[in-house]
Design a protein around this motif. Structure first.
Motif, mmCIF file in Angstrom:
data_model
loop_
_atom_site.group_PDB
_atom_site.id
_atom_site.type_symbol
_atom_site.label_atom_id
_atom_site.label_comp_id
_atom_site.label_asym_id
_atom_site.label_seq_id
_atom_site.Cartn_x
_atom_site.Cartn_y
_atom_site.Cartn_z
ATOM 1 N N VAL A 5 6.105 -0.577 -1.465
ATOM 2 C CA VAL A 5 5.095 0.365 -1.414
ATOM 3 C C VAL A 5 5.380 1.252 -0.281
ATOM 4 O O VAL A 5 5.483 1.036 0.690
ATOM 5 C CB VAL A 5 3.645 -0.366 -1.457
ATOM 6 C CG1 VAL A 5 2.717 0.864 -1.173
ATOM 7 C CG2 VAL A 5 3.378 -0.887 -2.681
ATOM 8 N N GLU A 12 -2.974 2.331 0.634
ATOM 9 C CA GLU A 12 -1.859 1.202 0.022
ATOM 10 C C GLU A 12 -2.333 -0.074 0.151
ATOM 11 O O GLU A 12 -1.562 -0.825 -0.563
ATOM 12 C CB GLU A 12 -0.789 1.731 1.087
ATOM 13 C CG GLU A 12 0.031 3.153 1.045
ATOM 14 C CD GLU A 12 -0.691 4.262 1.504
ATOM 15 O OE1 GLU A 12 -1.766 3.853 2.053
ATOM 16 O OE2 GLU A 12 -0.264 5.257 1.226
ATOM 17 N N ILE A 15 -3.740 -0.822 -3.120
ATOM 18 C CA ILE A 15 -2.801 -0.800 -4.227
ATOM 19 C C ILE A 15 -2.088 -2.100 -4.020
ATOM 20 O O ILE A 15 -1.667 -2.624 -5.083
ATOM 21 C CB ILE A 15 -1.697 0.521 -4.208
ATOM 22 C CG1 ILE A 15 -2.557 1.784 -4.348
ATOM 23 C CG2 ILE A 15 -0.566 0.454 -4.848
ATOM 24 C CD1 ILE A 15 -1.761 3.008 -4.019
ATOM 25 N N ILE A 16 -1.900 -2.594 -2.773
ATOM 26 C CA ILE A 16 -0.959 -3.798 -2.762
ATOM 27 C C ILE A 16 -1.624 -4.784 -3.392
ATOM 28 O O ILE A 16 -1.231 -5.794 -4.115
ATOM 29 C CB ILE A 16 -0.476 -3.987 -1.323
ATOM 30 C CG1 ILE A 16 0.672 -2.863 -1.145
ATOM 31 C CG2 ILE A 16 -0.106 -5.347 -1.111
ATOM 32 C CD1 ILE A 16 1.169 -2.887 0.671
ATOM 33 N N LEU A 19 -1.545 -4.847 -6.906
ATOM 34 C CA LEU A 19 -0.200 -5.056 -7.654
ATOM 35 C C LEU A 19 -0.145 -6.596 -7.658
ATOM 36 O O LEU A 19 0.600 -7.233 -8.606
ATOM 37 C CB LEU A 19 0.952 -4.462 -6.916
ATOM 38 C CG LEU A 19 0.860 -2.883 -7.117
ATOM 39 C CD1 LEU A 19 1.763 -2.601 -6.075
ATOM 40 C CD2 LEU A 19 1.574 -2.764 -8.411
ATOM 41 N N VAL A 28 5.981 -8.432 -1.919
ATOM 42 C CA VAL A 28 5.650 -6.957 -2.012
ATOM 43 C C VAL A 28 6.113 -6.530 -0.554
ATOM 44 O O VAL A 28 5.779 -7.179 0.640
ATOM 45 C CB VAL A 28 4.267 -6.604 -2.021
ATOM 46 C CG1 VAL A 28 4.004 -5.063 -1.900
ATOM 47 C CG2 VAL A 28 3.902 -7.219 -3.545
ATOM 48 N N CYS A 30 6.198 -3.174 2.525
ATOM 49 C CA CYS A 30 5.668 -2.045 2.584
ATOM 50 C C CYS A 30 5.991 -1.056 3.708
ATOM 51 O O CYS A 30 6.400 -1.958 4.788
ATOM 52 C CB CYS A 30 3.986 -2.141 2.847
ATOM 53 S SG CYS A 30 2.829 -0.764 2.975
ATOM 54 N N ALA A 66 9.197 0.754 -7.087
ATOM 55 C CA ALA A 66 8.403 1.178 -6.086
ATOM 56 C C ALA A 66 7.439 2.027 -6.483
ATOM 57 O O ALA A 66 7.271 2.740 -7.566
ATOM 58 C CB ALA A 66 9.536 2.178 -5.310
ATOM 59 N N VAL A 67 6.427 2.142 -5.413
ATOM 60 C CA VAL A 67 5.163 2.907 -5.807
ATOM 61 C C VAL A 67 4.972 3.845 -4.462
ATOM 62 O O VAL A 67 5.017 3.303 -3.271
ATOM 63 C CB VAL A 67 3.982 2.061 -5.765
ATOM 64 C CG1 VAL A 67 2.651 3.092 -5.766
ATOM 65 C CG2 VAL A 67 3.966 1.324 -6.742
ATOM 66 N N ALA A 69 3.101 6.250 -2.456
ATOM 67 C CA ALA A 69 1.565 6.405 -2.519
ATOM 68 C C ALA A 69 1.213 7.738 -1.753
ATOM 69 O O ALA A 69 0.096 8.196 -1.987
ATOM 70 C CB ALA A 69 0.937 5.057 -2.036
ATOM 71 N N ARG A 287 -1.370 12.289 -6.126
ATOM 72 C CA ARG A 287 -1.374 10.716 -5.660
ATOM 73 C C ARG A 287 -2.754 10.368 -5.866
ATOM 74 O O ARG A 287 -3.819 10.785 -5.896
ATOM 75 C CB ARG A 287 -0.878 10.785 -4.098
ATOM 76 C CG ARG A 287 -1.691 11.599 -3.325
ATOM 77 C CD ARG A 287 -1.837 11.773 -1.958
ATOM 78 N NE ARG A 287 -2.432 12.866 -1.481
ATOM 79 C CZ ARG A 287 -3.627 12.638 -1.109
ATOM 80 N NH1 ARG A 287 -4.481 11.673 -1.521
ATOM 81 N NH2 ARG A 287 -4.401 13.531 -0.786
#
Ligand code: AMP
Ligand code: GLY
Length: 423
Positions: A5, A12, A15-16, A19, A28, A30, A66-67, A69, A287
Protein backbone atom coordinates in the motif's frame (compact mmCIF):
# COMPACT_ATOMS: atom_id res chain seq x y z
CA UNK A 1 -0.08 -12.88 -1.25
CA UNK A 2 2.21 -9.94 -0.61
CA UNK A 3 0.42 -6.62 -0.78
CA UNK A 4 1.90 -3.14 -1.00
CA UNK A 5 0.00 0.00 0.00
CA UNK A 6 1.45 3.37 -1.03
CA UNK A 7 0.63 6.25 1.32
CA UNK A 8 0.74 6.87 5.04
CA UNK A 9 -2.38 8.34 6.63
CA UNK A 10 -5.67 7.30 8.21
CA UNK A 11 -7.12 6.33 4.85
CA UNK A 12 -4.25 3.92 4.21
CA UNK A 13 -4.69 2.45 7.69
CA UNK A 14 -8.38 1.80 6.96
CA UNK A 15 -7.53 0.24 3.57
CA UNK A 16 -4.92 -2.02 5.18
CA UNK A 17 -7.29 -3.21 7.90
CA UNK A 18 -9.90 -4.03 5.25
CA UNK A 19 -7.38 -5.84 2.98
CA UNK A 20 -6.18 -7.98 5.89
CA UNK A 21 -9.63 -9.56 6.24
CA UNK A 22 -8.77 -11.63 3.17
CA UNK A 23 -7.13 -14.88 4.32
CA UNK A 24 -4.93 -15.08 1.19
CA UNK A 25 -3.06 -11.98 2.34
CA UNK A 26 0.24 -13.00 3.89
CA UNK A 27 2.16 -9.76 4.34
CA UNK A 28 1.10 -6.14 3.90
CA UNK A 29 3.83 -3.56 3.33
CA UNK A 30 3.18 0.16 3.52
CA UNK A 31 5.37 2.93 2.06
CA UNK A 32 5.92 5.06 4.04
CA UNK A 33 3.09 4.21 6.48
CA UNK A 34 3.37 5.66 9.98
CA UNK A 35 4.02 4.61 13.57
CA UNK A 36 0.41 3.53 14.07
CA UNK A 37 0.04 1.64 10.79
CA UNK A 38 3.16 -0.27 11.84
CA UNK A 39 0.98 -2.52 14.03
CA UNK A 40 -0.87 -3.73 10.91
CA UNK A 41 1.71 -3.56 8.14
CA UNK A 42 5.45 -3.55 7.65
CA UNK A 43 6.33 0.10 7.07
CA UNK A 44 9.47 1.37 5.36
CA UNK A 45 10.55 5.01 5.03
CA UNK A 46 10.16 5.32 1.28
CA UNK A 47 8.32 8.54 0.35
CA UNK A 48 5.06 8.08 -1.56
CA UNK A 49 6.42 10.29 -4.37
CA UNK A 50 9.61 8.29 -4.82
CA UNK A 51 8.35 6.22 -7.75
CA UNK A 52 11.68 4.53 -8.67
CA UNK A 53 12.17 3.33 -5.06
CA UNK A 54 8.56 2.13 -4.83
CA UNK A 55 9.02 0.09 -8.02
CA UNK A 56 12.33 -1.28 -6.74
CA UNK A 57 10.68 -2.24 -3.44
CA UNK A 58 7.80 -3.98 -5.23
CA UNK A 59 10.22 -6.08 -7.27
CA UNK A 60 12.50 -7.04 -4.40
CA UNK A 61 9.64 -7.87 -2.03
CA UNK A 62 7.76 -9.97 -4.57
CA UNK A 63 4.63 -7.87 -4.39
CA UNK A 64 1.61 -9.60 -5.95
CA UNK A 65 -0.72 -6.60 -5.81
CA UNK A 66 -0.32 -2.94 -4.94
CA UNK A 67 -2.78 -0.25 -3.88
CA UNK A 68 -1.72 3.31 -4.65
CA UNK A 69 -3.87 5.29 -2.25
CA UNK A 70 -2.43 8.80 -2.30
CA UNK A 71 -2.95 11.49 -4.95
CA UNK A 72 0.66 12.51 -5.73
CA UNK A 73 2.02 9.07 -6.64
CA UNK A 74 -1.07 8.50 -8.81
CA UNK A 75 -0.50 11.82 -10.59
CA UNK A 76 3.18 10.91 -11.02
CA UNK A 77 2.33 7.63 -12.76
CA UNK A 78 3.02 5.13 -9.95
CA UNK A 79 0.41 2.69 -11.29
CA UNK A 80 1.93 2.85 -14.80
CA UNK A 81 5.44 2.33 -13.38
CA UNK A 82 4.38 -0.69 -11.31
CA UNK A 83 2.48 -2.19 -14.25
CA UNK A 84 5.57 -1.84 -16.44
CA UNK A 85 7.45 -4.26 -14.16
CA UNK A 86 4.50 -6.65 -13.95
CA UNK A 87 3.00 -5.55 -10.62
CA UNK A 88 -0.76 -5.01 -10.95
CA UNK A 89 -1.91 -2.00 -8.96
CA UNK A 90 -5.20 -0.47 -7.88
CA UNK A 91 -5.61 3.11 -9.00
CA UNK A 92 -5.80 5.13 -12.20
CA UNK A 93 -2.83 5.53 -14.52
CA UNK A 94 -1.16 8.91 -14.91
CA UNK A 95 -3.43 10.00 -17.75
CA UNK A 96 -6.62 9.18 -15.87
CA UNK A 97 -5.35 10.71 -12.61
CA UNK A 98 -5.56 14.11 -14.35
CA UNK A 99 -9.22 14.14 -13.37
CA UNK A 100 -7.96 15.21 -9.92
CA UNK A 101 -4.47 16.49 -10.72
CA UNK A 102 -5.73 19.19 -13.10
CA UNK A 103 -8.86 21.18 -12.31
CA UNK A 104 -8.71 22.62 -15.84
CA UNK A 105 -8.79 19.10 -17.30
CA UNK A 106 -11.72 18.15 -15.04
CA UNK A 107 -13.70 21.30 -15.85
CA UNK A 108 -13.13 20.95 -19.60
CA UNK A 109 -14.22 17.32 -19.44
CA UNK A 110 -17.46 18.26 -17.67
CA UNK A 111 -18.16 21.09 -20.11
CA UNK A 112 -17.53 18.93 -23.17
CA UNK A 113 -19.72 16.07 -21.93
CA UNK A 114 -22.50 18.13 -20.31
CA UNK A 115 -21.83 16.94 -16.76
CA UNK A 116 -23.42 19.37 -14.27
CA UNK A 117 -20.89 21.55 -12.45
CA UNK A 118 -20.29 25.20 -11.55
CA UNK A 119 -19.73 27.56 -14.52
CA UNK A 120 -16.08 28.58 -14.79
CA UNK A 121 -13.30 30.37 -16.62
CA UNK A 122 -9.68 29.14 -16.73
CA UNK A 123 -6.66 31.47 -16.63
CA UNK A 124 -2.90 31.23 -17.07
CA UNK A 125 -2.21 34.98 -16.78
CA UNK A 126 -2.87 36.93 -13.61
CA UNK A 127 -3.82 40.18 -15.42
CA UNK A 128 -6.66 38.41 -17.22
CA UNK A 129 -7.81 36.68 -14.03
CA UNK A 130 -7.72 39.98 -12.13
CA UNK A 131 -9.71 41.71 -14.87
CA UNK A 132 -12.28 38.89 -14.71
CA UNK A 133 -12.81 39.19 -10.94
CA UNK A 134 -13.77 42.86 -11.41
CA UNK A 135 -16.91 41.82 -13.27
CA UNK A 136 -17.73 38.22 -12.30
CA UNK A 137 -20.60 37.51 -9.90
CA UNK A 138 -19.59 37.29 -6.22
CA UNK A 139 -19.28 35.20 -4.09
CA UNK A 140 -16.90 33.32 -6.35
CA UNK A 141 -14.41 30.47 -5.97
CA UNK A 142 -10.74 30.58 -6.98
CA UNK A 143 -9.07 27.19 -7.48
CA UNK A 144 -5.43 26.36 -8.19
CA UNK A 145 -5.22 23.98 -11.15
CA UNK A 146 -2.88 21.41 -9.59
CA UNK A 147 -2.60 19.37 -6.40
CA UNK A 148 -2.21 21.63 -3.36
CA UNK A 149 -2.79 19.40 -0.32
CA UNK A 150 -6.47 20.35 -0.31
CA UNK A 151 -5.56 24.02 0.27
CA UNK A 152 -5.80 25.31 -3.31
CA UNK A 153 -9.48 26.33 -3.11
CA UNK A 154 -10.53 29.77 -1.84
CA UNK A 155 -14.21 30.58 -1.46
CA UNK A 156 -14.33 34.39 -1.84
CA UNK A 157 -17.28 36.28 -0.43
CA UNK A 158 -16.09 39.64 -1.85
CA UNK A 159 -14.25 40.93 -4.92
CA UNK A 160 -11.35 41.98 -2.68
CA UNK A 161 -10.97 38.41 -1.38
CA UNK A 162 -11.04 37.15 -4.98
CA UNK A 163 -8.31 39.61 -6.00
CA UNK A 164 -6.19 38.46 -3.07
CA UNK A 165 -6.76 34.78 -3.90
CA UNK A 166 -5.67 35.31 -7.52
CA UNK A 167 -2.54 37.19 -6.46
CA UNK A 168 -1.69 34.58 -3.81
CA UNK A 169 -1.96 31.70 -6.30
CA UNK A 170 -0.53 33.29 -9.47
CA UNK A 171 1.90 35.98 -8.33
CA UNK A 172 2.98 34.96 -4.81
CA UNK A 173 2.83 31.28 -5.84
CA UNK A 174 1.34 30.21 -2.51
CA UNK A 175 0.73 26.72 -3.97
CA UNK A 176 3.89 26.56 -6.09
CA UNK A 177 3.38 25.35 -9.66
CA UNK A 178 -0.10 24.10 -8.76
CA UNK A 179 -1.31 27.71 -8.92
CA UNK A 180 0.36 28.88 -12.13
CA UNK A 181 -2.92 28.08 -13.82
CA UNK A 182 -6.27 28.68 -12.06
CA UNK A 183 -9.99 28.20 -12.43
CA UNK A 184 -12.47 30.82 -11.22
CA UNK A 185 -15.89 29.32 -10.78
CA UNK A 186 -19.46 30.05 -9.87
CA UNK A 187 -20.29 29.83 -6.16
CA UNK A 188 -22.76 27.04 -5.47
CA UNK A 189 -24.86 26.43 -2.39
CA UNK A 190 -26.35 23.31 -0.85
CA UNK A 191 -25.44 20.31 1.28
CA UNK A 192 -22.30 18.44 0.23
CA UNK A 193 -22.12 14.70 -0.36
CA UNK A 194 -19.08 12.52 -1.01
CA UNK A 195 -19.62 9.46 -3.16
CA UNK A 196 -16.68 7.12 -3.66
CA UNK A 197 -17.07 4.57 -6.42
CA UNK A 198 -15.32 1.53 -7.83
CA UNK A 199 -14.90 1.63 -11.59
CA UNK A 200 -12.99 -0.55 -14.02
CA UNK A 201 -13.34 1.95 -16.85
CA UNK A 202 -16.73 0.64 -18.01
CA UNK A 203 -18.78 -0.48 -15.03
CA UNK A 204 -19.20 1.84 -12.05
CA UNK A 205 -20.42 0.79 -8.61
CA UNK A 206 -21.02 3.60 -6.11
CA UNK A 207 -20.04 2.94 -2.51
CA UNK A 208 -22.18 4.06 0.41
CA UNK A 209 -22.48 7.88 0.51
CA UNK A 210 -20.80 9.98 3.19
CA UNK A 211 -20.51 13.51 4.55
CA UNK A 212 -17.21 15.19 5.33
CA UNK A 213 -16.79 18.11 7.76
CA UNK A 214 -14.10 20.27 6.19
CA UNK A 215 -13.87 23.28 8.51
CA UNK A 216 -11.62 23.11 11.57
CA UNK A 217 -14.16 24.19 14.20
CA UNK A 218 -17.70 23.50 15.38
CA UNK A 219 -20.56 25.04 13.43
CA UNK A 220 -18.46 24.95 10.23
CA UNK A 221 -16.28 27.81 11.43
CA UNK A 222 -12.57 28.27 10.91
CA UNK A 223 -10.27 27.38 8.03
CA UNK A 224 -10.72 24.48 5.61
CA UNK A 225 -8.87 21.32 6.60
CA UNK A 226 -8.28 17.92 5.05
CA UNK A 227 -11.48 16.81 6.87
CA UNK A 228 -12.33 16.74 10.59
CA UNK A 229 -14.81 13.88 10.57
CA UNK A 230 -17.28 11.94 8.47
CA UNK A 231 -20.55 10.08 8.69
CA UNK A 232 -22.05 7.44 6.39
CA UNK A 233 -24.55 7.14 4.92
CA UNK A 234 -25.28 10.79 4.14
CA UNK A 235 -29.00 11.35 4.80
CA UNK A 236 -29.23 14.14 2.19
CA UNK A 237 -28.40 11.58 -0.48
CA UNK A 238 -31.82 10.03 -1.11
CA UNK A 239 -32.37 7.10 -3.51
CA UNK A 240 -33.89 9.57 -6.02
CA UNK A 241 -30.80 11.78 -5.90
CA UNK A 242 -28.57 8.71 -6.15
CA UNK A 243 -30.39 7.60 -9.31
CA UNK A 244 -30.06 11.08 -10.82
CA UNK A 245 -26.32 11.20 -10.00
CA UNK A 246 -25.79 7.78 -11.59
CA UNK A 247 -27.48 8.85 -14.80
CA UNK A 248 -26.30 12.45 -15.12
CA UNK A 249 -22.89 12.42 -13.42
CA UNK A 250 -21.30 9.04 -12.61
CA UNK A 251 -21.86 7.07 -15.83
CA UNK A 252 -21.29 10.11 -18.09
CA UNK A 253 -17.95 10.69 -16.33
CA UNK A 254 -16.81 7.11 -16.83
CA UNK A 255 -17.87 7.21 -20.50
CA UNK A 256 -16.23 10.60 -21.00
CA UNK A 257 -12.91 9.36 -19.64
CA UNK A 258 -13.06 6.32 -21.92
CA UNK A 259 -13.97 8.50 -24.92
CA UNK A 260 -10.99 10.76 -24.17
CA UNK A 261 -8.71 7.73 -24.36
CA UNK A 262 -7.98 7.64 -20.62
CA UNK A 263 -10.41 5.12 -19.08
CA UNK A 264 -10.43 5.45 -15.29
CA UNK A 265 -9.75 2.32 -13.22
CA UNK A 266 -9.74 2.60 -9.45
CA UNK A 267 -11.68 4.60 -6.91
CA UNK A 268 -13.32 7.63 -8.47
CA UNK A 269 -14.50 10.10 -5.84
CA UNK A 270 -17.34 12.50 -6.59
CA UNK A 271 -17.54 15.59 -4.38
CA UNK A 272 -21.10 16.75 -5.00
CA UNK A 273 -23.18 19.72 -4.01
CA UNK A 274 -26.95 19.25 -3.94
CA UNK A 275 -28.05 22.62 -5.30
CA UNK A 276 -31.62 23.74 -5.92
CA UNK A 277 -30.93 23.06 -9.62
CA UNK A 278 -29.90 19.49 -8.90
CA UNK A 279 -26.65 17.74 -7.96
CA UNK A 280 -23.45 19.28 -9.33
CA UNK A 281 -19.81 18.19 -9.23
CA UNK A 282 -17.63 20.30 -6.91
CA UNK A 283 -14.57 18.14 -7.42
CA UNK A 284 -13.34 14.78 -8.60
CA UNK A 285 -10.66 12.90 -6.72
CA UNK A 286 -8.80 10.00 -8.30
CA UNK A 287 -8.58 8.06 -5.02
CA UNK A 288 -10.34 7.15 -1.80
CA UNK A 289 -11.22 10.23 0.30
CA UNK A 290 -9.70 10.86 3.70
CA UNK A 291 -11.54 10.63 6.14
CA UNK A 292 -14.45 9.28 4.03
CA UNK A 293 -12.67 5.92 3.72
CA UNK A 294 -12.66 5.59 7.51
CA UNK A 295 -16.49 5.35 7.49
CA UNK A 296 -17.07 3.75 4.09
CA UNK A 297 -14.78 0.70 4.31
CA UNK A 298 -15.98 -0.41 7.78
CA UNK A 299 -19.44 -0.73 6.15
CA UNK A 300 -18.21 -2.74 3.15
CA UNK A 301 -19.44 -6.32 3.50
CA UNK A 302 -17.71 -7.66 0.38
CA UNK A 303 -14.03 -8.50 0.41
CA UNK A 304 -12.04 -5.37 -0.52
CA UNK A 305 -9.14 -7.19 -2.17
CA UNK A 306 -11.52 -9.21 -4.37
CA UNK A 307 -13.29 -6.04 -5.50
CA UNK A 308 -10.04 -4.18 -6.11
CA UNK A 309 -8.61 -6.96 -8.23
CA UNK A 310 -11.84 -7.13 -10.23
CA UNK A 311 -11.42 -3.39 -10.91
CA UNK A 312 -7.84 -3.83 -12.10
CA UNK A 313 -8.76 -6.82 -14.27
CA UNK A 314 -11.90 -5.24 -15.76
CA UNK A 315 -14.30 -7.73 -14.12
CA UNK A 316 -16.31 -5.39 -11.93
CA UNK A 317 -19.62 -6.12 -13.73
CA UNK A 318 -19.55 -9.71 -12.49
CA UNK A 319 -18.31 -8.94 -8.95
CA UNK A 320 -20.78 -8.31 -6.14
CA UNK A 321 -20.14 -5.21 -4.01
CA UNK A 322 -22.29 -5.09 -0.89
CA UNK A 323 -22.58 -2.66 1.97
CA UNK A 324 -24.01 -3.15 5.43
CA UNK A 325 -27.22 -1.27 6.31
CA UNK A 326 -25.57 0.07 9.46
CA UNK A 327 -24.14 3.56 9.94
CA UNK A 328 -20.65 4.79 10.75
CA UNK A 329 -19.11 7.94 12.19
CA UNK A 330 -15.46 8.99 12.30
CA UNK A 331 -14.15 11.77 14.54
CA UNK A 332 -10.70 13.14 13.75
CA UNK A 333 -8.41 14.04 16.62
CA UNK A 334 -6.00 16.68 15.33
CA UNK A 335 -3.06 18.53 16.87
CA UNK A 336 -4.12 21.80 18.55
CA UNK A 337 -3.74 24.65 16.05
CA UNK A 338 -4.25 22.46 12.94
CA UNK A 339 -4.44 23.37 10.06
CA UNK A 340 -2.51 26.60 10.68
CA UNK A 341 0.29 26.03 13.18
CA UNK A 342 0.73 23.05 15.44
CA UNK A 343 3.33 21.05 17.28
CA UNK A 344 4.16 17.35 17.06
CA UNK A 345 5.84 14.99 19.52
CA UNK A 346 3.11 14.52 22.14
CA UNK A 347 2.51 11.12 23.69
CA UNK A 348 -0.65 9.25 22.64
CA UNK A 349 -2.24 6.43 24.61
CA UNK A 350 -4.85 4.43 22.77
CA UNK A 351 -7.71 2.62 24.54
CA UNK A 352 -8.11 -1.18 24.42
CA UNK A 353 -9.81 -2.52 21.26
CA UNK A 354 -13.63 -2.66 21.37
CA UNK A 355 -16.13 -4.41 19.10
CA UNK A 356 -17.48 -2.13 16.35
CA UNK A 357 -14.90 0.56 17.03
CA UNK A 358 -11.61 1.32 15.33
CA UNK A 359 -8.81 3.81 15.63
CA UNK A 360 -7.05 4.69 12.39
CA UNK A 361 -3.71 6.39 12.85
CA UNK A 362 -3.11 9.32 10.49
CA UNK A 363 -0.02 11.00 11.92
CA UNK A 364 2.17 9.36 14.56
CA UNK A 365 5.59 7.92 15.08
CA UNK A 366 6.45 4.89 17.17
CA UNK A 367 9.12 5.35 19.83
CA UNK A 368 10.36 2.79 22.32
CA UNK A 369 7.79 3.80 24.91
CA UNK A 370 4.83 4.18 22.58
CA UNK A 371 3.17 6.42 20.02
CA UNK A 372 3.87 10.14 19.61
CA UNK A 373 1.92 12.60 17.47
CA UNK A 374 3.43 13.65 14.16
CA UNK A 375 1.44 15.93 11.89
CA UNK A 376 -1.88 17.79 11.83
CA UNK A 377 -4.48 15.06 11.69
CA UNK A 378 -3.38 12.42 14.16
CA UNK A 379 -6.17 9.87 14.74
CA UNK A 380 -9.52 8.92 13.25
CA UNK A 381 -11.89 7.26 15.71
CA UNK A 382 -14.65 5.29 13.96
CA UNK A 383 -17.71 3.54 15.34
CA UNK A 384 -20.23 1.40 13.45
CA UNK A 385 -23.74 1.03 14.89
CA UNK A 386 -27.37 0.34 14.00
CA UNK A 387 -28.20 4.02 13.63
CA UNK A 388 -26.28 7.18 12.82
CA UNK A 389 -27.15 8.60 16.21
CA UNK A 390 -25.61 5.63 18.01
CA UNK A 391 -22.58 5.61 15.70
CA UNK A 392 -21.88 9.28 16.48
CA UNK A 393 -22.36 8.73 20.22
CA UNK A 394 -20.10 5.69 20.24
CA UNK A 395 -17.37 7.34 18.16
CA UNK A 396 -17.24 10.20 20.67
CA UNK A 397 -17.37 7.81 23.65
CA UNK A 398 -14.39 5.91 22.25
CA UNK A 399 -12.53 9.12 21.33
CA UNK A 400 -12.90 10.27 24.96
CA UNK A 401 -10.84 7.25 26.01
CA UNK A 402 -7.84 8.39 23.95
CA UNK A 403 -5.13 10.11 25.98
CA UNK A 404 -3.46 12.82 23.90
CA UNK A 405 -3.05 16.15 25.65
CA UNK A 406 -2.28 18.20 22.53
CA UNK A 407 -5.32 16.90 20.64
CA UNK A 408 -8.61 18.54 19.74
CA UNK A 409 -11.71 17.37 17.94
CA UNK A 410 -14.86 18.95 16.62
CA UNK A 411 -17.81 18.25 18.89
CA UNK A 412 -20.46 18.39 16.19
CA UNK A 413 -19.51 15.69 13.68
CA UNK A 414 -22.78 14.28 12.35
CA UNK A 415 -24.93 17.01 13.96
CA UNK A 416 -26.21 18.37 10.65
CA UNK A 417 -27.00 14.88 9.38
CA UNK A 418 -28.82 13.99 12.62
CA UNK A 419 -30.86 17.21 12.49
CA UNK A 420 -32.07 16.25 9.01
CA UNK A 421 -32.97 12.73 10.16
CA UNK A 422 -34.97 14.16 13.06
CA UNK A 423 -36.90 16.68 10.93
P1 AMP B 1 -12.34 21.13 -2.90
O1 AMP B 1 -10.94 21.09 -2.34
O2 AMP B 1 -12.42 21.33 -4.37
O3 AMP B 1 -13.19 20.02 -2.34
O4 AMP B 1 -13.01 22.43 -2.25
C1 AMP B 1 -13.01 22.59 -0.86
C2 AMP B 1 -14.34 23.08 -0.41
O5 AMP B 1 -14.60 24.38 -0.98
C3 AMP B 1 -15.52 22.23 -0.88
O6 AMP B 1 -15.75 21.15 -0.06
C4 AMP B 1 -16.65 23.24 -0.82
O7 AMP B 1 -17.13 23.37 0.51
C5 AMP B 1 -15.97 24.52 -1.22
N1 AMP B 1 -16.22 24.76 -2.65
C6 AMP B 1 -15.50 24.33 -3.70
N2 AMP B 1 -16.04 24.73 -4.86
C7 AMP B 1 -17.13 25.45 -4.55
C8 AMP B 1 -18.13 26.15 -5.31
N3 AMP B 1 -18.09 26.19 -6.65
N4 AMP B 1 -19.11 26.79 -4.63
C9 AMP B 1 -19.14 26.78 -3.28
N5 AMP B 1 -18.24 26.14 -2.51
C10 AMP B 1 -17.25 25.48 -3.12
N1 GLY C 1 -12.00 14.41 2.36
C1 GLY C 1 -11.76 15.00 1.11
C2 GLY C 1 -10.64 14.42 0.35
O1 GLY C 1 -10.17 13.33 0.59
O2 GLY C 1 -10.19 15.07 -0.58
Amino acid sequence: MNILVVGGGGREHAIIKALKKNSDVKTVYCLPGNGGIQGDAECYPVGAKNIPMIVHFAKTHRIDYAVVAQDDPLALGCVDALASVGVPAFGPDKNAARIEASKVFAKELMKKYGIPTARYEAFTESEKALAYVETCPVPTVVKADGLALGKGVTVCMTREEARRAVIAAMEDRAFGDAGSSIVIEEYLEGPEVSVLSFTDGETLVPMISSMDHKRAHDGDEGPNTGGMGTVAPNPYYTPEIAAECMERIFLPTVRAMAAEGCPFKGCLYFGLMLTKDGPKVIEYNCRFGDPETQVVLPLLKSDLLTVMRAVTEGRLAETPVEFSDKSAACVIIASKGYPVKYESGFKIELPAPEEGREIYVAGAEAREDGLYSKGGRVLGVTAVAGSLKEAVREAYAYAEKVKFENGFMRRDIGARALRLLEE
